[in-house]
Enzyme design. Structure first.
Site, PDB file in Angstrom:
ATOM      1  N   GLY A  96       0.769  -1.237   0.000  1.00  0.00           N
ATOM      2  CA  GLY A  96       0.000   0.000   0.000  1.00  0.00           C
ATOM      3  C   GLY A  96       0.798   1.283   0.000  1.00  0.00           C
ATOM      4  O   GLY A  96       0.217   2.370  -0.083  1.00  0.00           O
ATOM      5  N   ARG A 150      -5.643   3.315 -15.983  1.00  0.00           N
ATOM      6  CA  ARG A 150      -5.737   3.995 -14.688  1.00  0.00           C
ATOM      7  C   ARG A 150      -6.433   5.357 -14.769  1.00  0.00           C
ATOM      8  O   ARG A 150      -7.254   5.673 -13.912  1.00  0.00           O
ATOM      9  CB  ARG A 150      -4.368   4.121 -14.016  1.00  0.00           C
ATOM     10  N   CYS A 203     -13.456   3.930 -28.848  1.00  0.00           N
ATOM     11  CA  CYS A 203     -14.753   4.602 -28.987  1.00  0.00           C
ATOM     12  C   CYS A 203     -15.467   4.715 -27.650  1.00  0.00           C
ATOM     13  O   CYS A 203     -16.510   4.097 -27.421  1.00  0.00           O
ATOM     14  CB  CYS A 203     -15.595   3.876 -30.017  1.00  0.00           C
ATOM     15  N   TYR A 234      -0.128  -1.660 -12.112  1.00  0.00           N
ATOM     16  CA  TYR A 234      -1.561  -1.598 -12.418  1.00  0.00           C
ATOM     17  C   TYR A 234      -1.821  -0.942 -13.780  1.00  0.00           C
ATOM     18  O   TYR A 234      -2.805  -0.242 -13.962  1.00  0.00           O
ATOM     19  CB  TYR A 234      -2.327  -0.877 -11.293  1.00  0.00           C
TER      20      TYR A 234
HETATM   21  C1  LIG Z   1      -2.881  -5.153  -4.008  1.00  0.00           C
HETATM   22  C2  LIG Z   1      -2.355  -5.767  -2.759  1.00  0.00           C
HETATM   23  C3  LIG Z   1      -1.082  -5.443  -2.295  1.00  0.00           C
HETATM   24  C4  LIG Z   1      -0.185  -4.440  -2.966  1.00  0.00           C
HETATM   25  O1  LIG Z   1      -0.651  -3.148  -2.890  1.00  0.00           O
HETATM   26  P1  LIG Z   1       0.293  -1.948  -3.393  1.00  0.00           P
HETATM   27  O2  LIG Z   1      -0.504  -0.745  -3.142  1.00  0.00           O
HETATM   28  O3  LIG Z   1       0.566  -2.181  -4.821  1.00  0.00           O
HETATM   29  O4  LIG Z   1       1.536  -2.020  -2.557  1.00  0.00           O
HETATM   30  C5  LIG Z   1      -0.623  -6.089  -1.164  1.00  0.00           C
HETATM   31  N1  LIG Z   1      -1.377  -6.998  -0.515  1.00  0.00           N
HETATM   32  C6  LIG Z   1      -2.623  -7.322  -0.919  1.00  0.00           C
HETATM   33  C7  LIG Z   1      -3.393  -8.330  -0.173  1.00  0.00           C
HETATM   34  C8  LIG Z   1      -3.135  -6.722  -2.055  1.00  0.00           C
HETATM   35  O5  LIG Z   1      -4.373  -7.043  -2.460  1.00  0.00           O
END
Ligand SMILES: *Cc1c(COP(=O)(O)O)cnc(C)c1O
Length: 418
Positions: free
Chosen positions: A239, A312, A342, A371
């Site tokens: 995250g 994105r 389109c 992503y």
């Molecule tokens: C998507 C995800 C991540 C990675 O998230 P990032 O924001 O790319 O670091 C880690 N753990 C789980 C369970 C996820 O679904």
């Protein structure tokens, strides 16, 4: 930090001129930087060196085989969310003992495959899933290690589509249910309750939500300890946010400063699941200008890449910096950068100030390593674009362009139509 930079007027990836890549791949294409991937992986590894965590790259952010191999070479494990990802990780040479499996919807087929391959941990997202894993493990005469994915009900400031850690989201197990489960662990003869897992969302730039979520999970772990339940792992998810525009995300070092004291006090083996932090700035998307259109109200830069290649902006309204492959001086004009699909949602940028570009000029969308290619589709009968992989002075294709034959090979016309 990333390895895409100008030398003189020309954009390079590491020591390779991107124009030289495009000569071979055509456009649109992705370009990935080996050294950027390793650099970001190493930053986390160094920041957390005190506790030597298992770093499981979230391969849903970028599952290209060259990316996986690079990270395997650097010592990474993988966070997977499907049997397809598991098979691809193994194909790249991953050690199953470094693989953790999250997903709210694991099927029996997926659970069986993962048990047979001997992955490290199932990150379990619900009570019925736990029952199912227990049943399937029993059927195969195995005991499997699980970590309960805790939904800590912590809000994190990011795109609403990528918040996962509140009770309005489908992810993880609420603390009350987790407590009930942990009171009757004996019920699950084929499960070893080995850890706790938490992942609260993506592109989170501040430290507080992580600290709060980890604190909640650790408080739970301490309660369990008092009742005699000893765990082995704490998986703190991914995250970590990166810079797309003017974000000021915490660095790996600052993140470690914030959470290391908490993690150390648990005495548990720490697992981390960074995705975007490692791959996000390790890729760019290169596309060619087809047309310029001015309808009196707006200027449009029409390029050969579309939302099917990189979605994105369409999906989240997210920002990607756009730069020309050859630096241009002079006046900047406000324009929308749009693709040929389109759909009005097919855009890369709105009201963006860009230099005066003309037909056949090449531009790059930065921050296209996470992503992006993984979300591409064949909408409008467009094949997947090539991916060039760069390391130092060398580059090679780590994916070739899909052909028309590739796109139609799985379809059939039923005989009764003839
Ligand atoms: C998507 C995800 C991540 C990675 O998230 P990032 O924001 O790319 O670091 C880690 N753990 C789980 C369970 C996820 O679904």
């Amino acid at each position: 930090m990333h390895d895409f930079h100008y030398k003189g007027k020309e954009l390079f990836c590491e020591d390779v001129r991107i124009a030289d890549i495009v000569e071979k791949t055509g456009t649109p294409c992705y370009v990935y930087s080996h050294n950027t991937l390793v650099d970001h992986f190493t930053k986390i590894q160094r920041a957390f060196a005190d506790i030597n965590p298992l770093i499981c790259f979230a391969m849903k952010s970028n599952d290209n085989l060259a990316v996986l191999k690079t990270l395997i070479n650097a010592g990474a494990g993988f966070d997977i969310v499907s049997v397809g990802e598991l098979r691809k990780a193994l194909l790249a040479g991953a050690d199953p003992k470094k693989i953790v499996f999250a997903s709210v919807g694991k099927t029996e087929e997926e659970i069986v495959f993962a048990i047979k391959k001997g992955i490290l941990l199932f990150n379990v997202e619900s009570l019925p899933e736990l029952d199912e894993i227990n049943r399937i493990a029993g059927k195969h005469k195995k005991t499997v290690k699980v970590a309960l994915r805790i939904n800590p009900d912590v809000e994190a400031p990011t795109y609403s589509q990528v918040v996962t850690g509140t009770l309005k989201n489908k992810f993880g197990i609420d603390l009350n249910t987790a407590q009930k489960i942990m009171k009757q662990t004996k019920k699950y003869a084929h499960i070893r309750f080995s850890g706790l897992h938490v992942h609260i969302g993506s592109q989170i730039t501040t430290g507080e939500p992580f600290v709060e979520a980890i604190q909640r999970v650790i408080r739970f772990q301490e309660k369990l300890k008092k009742t005699g339940l000893e765990l082995e792992y704490l998986d703190i998810g991914g995250g970590l946010g990166i810079i797309y525009k003017d974000e000021q995300p915490q660095t790996a070092a600052r993140f470690a400063e914030n959470v290391l004291p908490l993690l150390k006090q648990t005495g548990l083996k720490i697992i981390m699941e960074p995705g975007r932090f490692i791959s996000g700035n390790a890729g760019i998307f290169v596309t060619r200008v087809l047309y310029l259109k001015d309808n009196g109200v707006k200027k449009f830069l029409i390029v050969d890449g579309g939302m099917n290649d990189l979605m994105r902006p369409t999906l989240y309204g997210s920002y990607h910096e756009i730069v020309p492959l050859i630096k241009k001086a002079g006046r900047r004009l406000k324009m929308d950068v749009v693709g040929p699909i389109c759909e009005s949602g097919d855009f890369f940028a709105k009201d963006r100030l860009l230099p005066a570009l003309k037909k056949n000029d090449l531009i790059a969308l930065l921050g296209a390593g996470a992503y992006c290619s993984v979300m591409s589709s064949n909408y409008n009968m467009r094949g997947n674009v090539p991916i060039a992989f760069v390391k130092g002075k060398k580059f090679d294709l780590s994916r070739i362009r899909q052909t028309f034959d590739d796109l139609v090979k799985d379809e059939r016309i039923p005989a009764f139509l003839n």
